[in-house]
Design a protein around this motif. Structure first.
Motif, PDB file in Angstrom:
ATOM      1  N   ALA A  16       0.824  -1.213   0.000  1.00  0.00           N
ATOM      2  CA  ALA A  16       0.000   0.000   0.000  1.00  0.00           C
ATOM      3  C   ALA A  16       0.852   1.255   0.000  1.00  0.00           C
ATOM      4  O   ALA A  16       0.459   2.276  -0.581  1.00  0.00           O
ATOM      5  N   ALA A  17       2.035   1.204   0.615  1.00  0.00           N
ATOM      6  CA  ALA A  17       2.912   2.376   0.694  1.00  0.00           C
ATOM      7  C   ALA A  17       3.261   2.909  -0.699  1.00  0.00           C
ATOM      8  O   ALA A  17       3.487   4.106  -0.862  1.00  0.00           O
ATOM      9  N   ASP A  18       3.268   2.032  -1.683  1.00  0.00           N
ATOM     10  CA  ASP A  18       3.579   2.453  -3.058  1.00  0.00           C
ATOM     11  C   ASP A  18       2.522   3.391  -3.636  1.00  0.00           C
ATOM     12  O   ASP A  18       2.783   4.097  -4.600  1.00  0.00           O
ATOM     13  N   TYR A  19       1.329   3.383  -3.064  1.00  0.00           N
ATOM     14  CA  TYR A  19       0.219   4.164  -3.594  1.00  0.00           C
ATOM     15  C   TYR A  19      -0.145   5.365  -2.726  1.00  0.00           C
ATOM     16  O   TYR A  19      -1.048   6.120  -3.058  1.00  0.00           O
ATOM     17  N   LEU A  20       0.554   5.529  -1.631  1.00  0.00           N
ATOM     18  CA  LEU A  20       0.275   6.636  -0.719  1.00  0.00           C
ATOM     19  C   LEU A  20       1.174   7.810  -1.075  1.00  0.00           C
ATOM     20  O   LEU A  20       2.095   8.169  -0.345  1.00  0.00           O
ATOM     21  N   ASP A  21       0.870   8.408  -2.215  1.00  0.00           N
ATOM     22  CA  ASP A  21       1.758   9.421  -2.787  1.00  0.00           C
ATOM     23  C   ASP A  21       1.191  10.837  -2.766  1.00  0.00           C
ATOM     24  O   ASP A  21       1.733  11.732  -3.388  1.00  0.00           O
ATOM     25  N   ALA A  69      -1.661  -0.762  11.379  1.00  0.00           N
ATOM     26  CA  ALA A  69      -1.084  -1.258  10.124  1.00  0.00           C
ATOM     27  C   ALA A  69      -1.126  -0.166   9.063  1.00  0.00           C
ATOM     28  O   ALA A  69      -0.171   0.009   8.296  1.00  0.00           O
ATOM     29  N   ALA A  70      -2.225   0.588   9.019  1.00  0.00           N
ATOM     30  CA  ALA A  70      -2.335   1.686   8.055  1.00  0.00           C
ATOM     31  C   ALA A  70      -1.321   2.781   8.372  1.00  0.00           C
ATOM     32  O   ALA A  70      -0.679   3.332   7.460  1.00  0.00           O
ATOM     33  N   ILE A  71      -1.152   3.099   9.660  1.00  0.00           N
ATOM     34  CA  ILE A  71      -0.149   4.092  10.054  1.00  0.00           C
ATOM     35  C   ILE A  71       1.239   3.605   9.641  1.00  0.00           C
ATOM     36  O   ILE A  71       2.064   4.382   9.160  1.00  0.00           O
ATOM     37  N   ALA A  72       1.497   2.314   9.809  1.00  0.00           N
ATOM     38  CA  ALA A  72       2.789   1.743   9.404  1.00  0.00           C
ATOM     39  C   ALA A  72       3.010   1.896   7.899  1.00  0.00           C
ATOM     40  O   ALA A  72       4.109   2.236   7.457  1.00  0.00           O
ATOM     41  N   ASP A  73       1.954   1.665   7.109  1.00  0.00           N
ATOM     42  CA  ASP A  73       2.073   1.833   5.652  1.00  0.00           C
ATOM     43  C   ASP A  73       2.405   3.276   5.293  1.00  0.00           C
ATOM     44  O   ASP A  73       3.241   3.539   4.430  1.00  0.00           O
ATOM     45  N   VAL A  74       1.752   4.215   5.966  1.00  0.00           N
ATOM     46  CA  VAL A  74       2.011   5.630   5.692  1.00  0.00           C
ATOM     47  C   VAL A  74       3.427   5.997   6.132  1.00  0.00           C
ATOM     48  O   VAL A  74       4.140   6.704   5.423  1.00  0.00           O
ATOM     49  N   ALA A  75       3.846   5.483   7.283  1.00  0.00           N
ATOM     50  CA  ALA A  75       5.211   5.754   7.755  1.00  0.00           C
ATOM     51  C   ALA A  75       6.234   5.224   6.760  1.00  0.00           C
ATOM     52  O   ALA A  75       7.238   5.884   6.473  1.00  0.00           O
ATOM     53  N   LYS A  76       5.967   4.067   6.215  1.00  0.00           N
ATOM     54  CA  LYS A  76       6.873   3.493   5.208  1.00  0.00           C
ATOM     55  C   LYS A  76       6.911   4.377   3.964  1.00  0.00           C
ATOM     56  O   LYS A  76       7.966   4.634   3.395  1.00  0.00           O
ATOM     57  N   ALA A  77       5.743   4.859   3.562  1.00  0.00           N
ATOM     58  CA  ALA A  77       5.675   5.727   2.373  1.00  0.00           C
ATOM     59  C   ALA A  77       6.430   7.037   2.611  1.00  0.00           C
ATOM     60  O   ALA A  77       7.048   7.577   1.691  1.00  0.00           O
ATOM     61  N   ARG A  78       6.380   7.549   3.832  1.00  0.00           N
ATOM     62  CA  ARG A  78       7.041   8.819   4.169  1.00  0.00           C
ATOM     63  C   ARG A  78       8.513   8.637   4.505  1.00  0.00           C
ATOM     64  O   ARG A  78       9.266   9.597   4.507  1.00  0.00           O
ATOM     65  N   GLY A  79       8.892   7.421   4.860  1.00  0.00           N
ATOM     66  CA  GLY A  79      10.263   7.137   5.273  1.00  0.00           C
ATOM     67  C   GLY A  79      10.310   6.932   6.771  1.00  0.00           C
ATOM     68  O   GLY A  79      10.076   7.877   7.531  1.00  0.00           O
ATOM     69  N   ILE A  80      10.592   5.723   7.190  1.00  0.00           N
ATOM     70  CA  ILE A  80      10.574   5.361   8.609  1.00  0.00           C
ATOM     71  C   ILE A  80      11.508   6.253   9.424  1.00  0.00           C
ATOM     72  O   ILE A  80      11.128   6.747  10.494  1.00  0.00           O
TER      73      ILE A  80
END
Length: 99
Positions: free
Chosen positions: A11-16, A39-50
């Motif tokens: 999902a992180a690939d699409y949170l642009d 889990a959703a917060i984790a996906d967003v954190a991954k998209a933004r950079g941990i």
């Protein structure tokens, strides 16, 4: 016939965009499942950079990974810090299903 190769969905690939992130987190919130929200917060954190999210939230990177791990039960204060670091906020609305 050759085997079909399938890429794992991330999902992180699409949170642009801010809108995509807000919609994604709102959808998780609406489910009322704390693990799904984390889990959703984790996906967003991954998209933004941990590393950036950890720094912005004032927590260590390893601590952030533990907080975002499945089954974790973070303090509400930690969730607020993460949401602030992600550039989003939680809001409250009437639950029309219980009206």
């Amino acid at each position: 016939m050759k085997p079909v190769k399938v890429a794992r969905f991330d999902a992180a690939d699409y949170l642009d965009s801010e809108e995509a992130i807000a919609a994604y987190l709102n959808a998780a919130l609406e489910e009322g499942d704390a693990d799904l929200l984390m889990a959703a917060i984790a996906d967003v954190a991954k998209a933004r950079g941990i590393a950036k999210v950890a720094s912005d939230a004032g927590v260590g990177r390893e601590s952030l990974y533990k907080t975002l791990a499945p089954g974790s039960k973070p303090k509400l204060e930690t969730v607020f810090k993460l949401m602030h670091a992600l550039g989003v906020k939680l809001t409250v609305a009437p639950d029309t299903a219980h009206a």
